[in-house]
Design a protein around this motif. Sequence first.
Motif, PDB file in Angstrom:
ATOM      1  N   ASN A   7      -0.640  -4.515  -6.023  1.00 13.45           N
ATOM      2  CA  ASN A   7      -0.761  -3.271  -5.247  1.00 13.45           C
ATOM      3  C   ASN A   7       0.437  -2.385  -5.570  1.00 13.45           C
ATOM      4  O   ASN A   7       1.265  -2.744  -6.417  1.00 13.45           O
ATOM      5  CB  ASN A   7      -0.839  -3.572  -3.739  1.00 13.45           C
ATOM      6  CG  ASN A   7       0.503  -3.972  -3.145  1.00 13.45           C
ATOM      7  OD1 ASN A   7       1.461  -4.245  -3.844  1.00 13.45           O
ATOM      8  ND2 ASN A   7       0.567  -4.003  -1.828  1.00 13.45           N
ATOM      9  N   ASP A   8       0.505  -1.230  -4.905  1.00 16.58           N
ATOM     10  CA  ASP A   8       1.711  -0.405  -5.061  1.00 16.58           C
ATOM     11  C   ASP A   8       2.455  -0.234  -3.738  1.00 16.58           C
ATOM     12  O   ASP A   8       3.519   0.366  -3.705  1.00 16.58           O
ATOM     13  CB  ASP A   8       1.401   0.946  -5.721  1.00 16.58           C
ATOM     14  CG  ASP A   8       0.731   1.938  -4.797  1.00 16.58           C
ATOM     15  OD1 ASP A   8       0.424   1.611  -3.636  1.00 16.58           O
ATOM     16  OD2 ASP A   8       0.498   3.094  -5.252  1.00 16.58           O
ATOM     17  N   ASP A   9       1.879  -0.759  -2.648  1.00 21.02           N
ATOM     18  CA  ASP A   9       2.542  -0.649  -1.337  1.00 21.02           C
ATOM     19  C   ASP A   9       3.587  -1.755  -1.159  1.00 21.02           C
ATOM     20  O   ASP A   9       4.361  -1.728  -0.200  1.00 21.02           O
ATOM     21  CB  ASP A   9       1.513  -0.723  -0.203  1.00 21.02           C
ATOM     22  CG  ASP A   9       0.604   0.502  -0.190  1.00 21.02           C
ATOM     23  OD1 ASP A   9       1.044   1.562  -0.667  1.00 21.02           O
ATOM     24  OD2 ASP A   9      -0.539   0.394   0.292  1.00 21.02           O
ATOM     25  N   VAL A  36       9.242  -3.894  -3.630  1.00 19.16           N
ATOM     26  CA  VAL A  36       9.381  -2.737  -2.741  1.00 19.16           C
ATOM     27  C   VAL A  36       8.242  -1.757  -3.034  1.00 19.16           C
ATOM     28  O   VAL A  36       7.572  -1.873  -4.060  1.00 19.16           O
ATOM     29  CB  VAL A  36      10.735  -1.995  -2.936  1.00 19.16           C
ATOM     30  CG1 VAL A  36      11.900  -2.864  -2.507  1.00 19.16           C
ATOM     31  CG2 VAL A  36      10.898  -1.528  -4.377  1.00 19.16           C
ATOM     32  N   GLU A  37       8.049  -0.809  -2.129  1.00 22.26           N
ATOM     33  CA  GLU A  37       6.928   0.115  -2.306  1.00 22.26           C
ATOM     34  C   GLU A  37       7.059   0.930  -3.588  1.00 22.26           C
ATOM     35  O   GLU A  37       8.149   1.400  -3.927  1.00 22.26           O
ATOM     36  CB  GLU A  37       6.806   1.063  -1.102  1.00 22.26           C
ATOM     37  CG  GLU A  37       5.552   1.899  -1.225  1.00 22.26           C
ATOM     38  CD  GLU A  37       5.273   2.819  -0.047  1.00 22.26           C
ATOM     39  OE1 GLU A  37       5.907   2.676   1.006  1.00 22.26           O
ATOM     40  OE2 GLU A  37       4.403   3.680  -0.224  1.00 22.26           O
ATOM     41  N   GLN A  38       5.943   1.057  -4.294  1.00 21.48           N
ATOM     42  CA  GLN A  38       5.902   1.784  -5.574  1.00 21.48           C
ATOM     43  C   GLN A  38       4.788   2.834  -5.559  1.00 21.48           C
ATOM     44  O   GLN A  38       4.252   3.183  -6.616  1.00 21.48           O
ATOM     45  CB  GLN A  38       5.642   0.793  -6.716  1.00 21.48           C
ATOM     46  CG  GLN A  38       6.720  -0.250  -6.905  1.00 21.48           C
ATOM     47  CD  GLN A  38       7.936   0.283  -7.631  1.00 21.48           C
ATOM     48  OE1 GLN A  38       7.858   1.284  -8.333  1.00 21.48           O
ATOM     49  NE2 GLN A  38       9.065  -0.371  -7.452  1.00 21.48           N
ATOM     50  N   ILE A  92      -5.292  -3.589  -1.092  1.00 20.65           N
ATOM     51  CA  ILE A  92      -6.001  -2.366  -0.710  1.00 20.65           C
ATOM     52  C   ILE A  92      -4.952  -1.333  -0.330  1.00 20.65           C
ATOM     53  O   ILE A  92      -4.148  -1.577   0.583  1.00 20.65           O
ATOM     54  CB  ILE A  92      -6.943  -2.631   0.493  1.00 20.65           C
ATOM     55  CG1 ILE A  92      -7.953  -3.741   0.153  1.00 20.65           C
ATOM     56  CG2 ILE A  92      -7.657  -1.348   0.931  1.00 20.65           C
ATOM     57  CD1 ILE A  92      -8.718  -4.235   1.380  1.00 20.65           C
ATOM     58  N   ASN A  93      -4.954  -0.202  -1.041  1.00 24.67           N
ATOM     59  CA  ASN A  93      -3.913   0.793  -0.780  1.00 24.67           C
ATOM     60  C   ASN A  93      -4.073   1.426   0.585  1.00 24.67           C
ATOM     61  O   ASN A  93      -5.191   1.707   1.016  1.00 24.67           O
ATOM     62  CB  ASN A  93      -3.960   1.886  -1.853  1.00 24.67           C
ATOM     63  CG  ASN A  93      -2.775   2.816  -1.725  1.00 24.67           C
ATOM     64  OD1 ASN A  93      -1.636   2.377  -1.848  1.00 24.67           O
ATOM     65  ND2 ASN A  93      -3.015   4.082  -1.445  1.00 24.67           N
ATOM     66  N   MET A  94      -2.948   1.629   1.268  1.00 23.15           N
ATOM     67  CA  MET A  94      -2.965   2.314   2.550  1.00 23.15           C
ATOM     68  C   MET A  94      -2.850   3.809   2.302  1.00 23.15           C
ATOM     69  O   MET A  94      -1.773   4.382   2.286  1.00 23.15           O
ATOM     70  CB  MET A  94      -1.852   1.776   3.447  1.00 23.15           C
ATOM     71  CG  MET A  94      -2.218   0.374   3.901  1.00 23.15           C
ATOM     72  SD  MET A  94      -0.992  -0.567   4.797  1.00 23.15           S
ATOM     73  CE  MET A  94      -0.449   0.512   6.048  1.00 23.15           C
TER      74      MET A  94
HETATM   75 MN    MN Z   1       0.404   3.015  -2.009  1.00 20.58          MN
END
Ligand code: MN
Length: 246
Positions: A7-9, A36-38, A92-94
């Motif tokens: 994910n990227d979160d 960390v968040e990306q 699942i992206n927020m």
């Molecule tokens: Mn995201």
Amino acid sequence: MNILITNDDGIYSPGLLCLANIASRFGNVRVVAPDVEQSSMGHAITGSRPLSYKKAPVNFGGIDAYKVNGTPADCVSLGTHLSKTDVVLSGINMGLNLGNSMWHSGTLAGAKQAVLLGVKGIALSTPAGDIEPDFKGLEAYVEKALNLLLVNKDVNLINVNIPANPKGIKWTRQSVRQYDGRVMPGTDPRGRKHYWITVVPLEAAEEGTDRWAVDEGYISMTPLRLDLTDEKELTKALVKEPVKWT
Ligand code: MN
């Protein structure tokens, strides 16, 4: 089926845990996600320093999970290197990833990197506001989407956006609209100027697009390709004389 989840979160995101749980009904699952968040880092890869991974600081209920000091694309490179992977699920992206967002989405970049490495890639996103998305309520719909996509051999790269309580599924194309690109100036506590940038569409979504489907309450599935070539323009250019230095 060997499924890699990213994910990227970041590793702590409840959307990542939700996706890993659902995916485990379809095959062997391993989580490799950024420490960390990306979000909005797009398809960045880390080339100027080495990467490393550590066991995830979160309990994924028996699923192997690791955090990486890198981007979503890095996680997919490392994850597919560490174990055999048949499909990468990113999310699942927020927050929705529709239209222009595809250009800077880290979630979609995870899926794109998979396809670059010869593996199927599916990005999944859901709207998120002040309150956390109802991931429990989304589970059945994510499962329906995966049921459809994991067996489909024709599509390799898919961007999926799932609103709350969707009416059904629509196959869509990417919405391409002009955006306002507003810059909101402000001042930090030390009196220095800073800026927030925004990307708000200026026009309503076109029928048949991803934005339109989600506005109408449907799950949007957009099949994508990595080739950005404008075939129409190329055809036009090819009928002209080749460029020669005189
Ligand atoms: Mn995201």
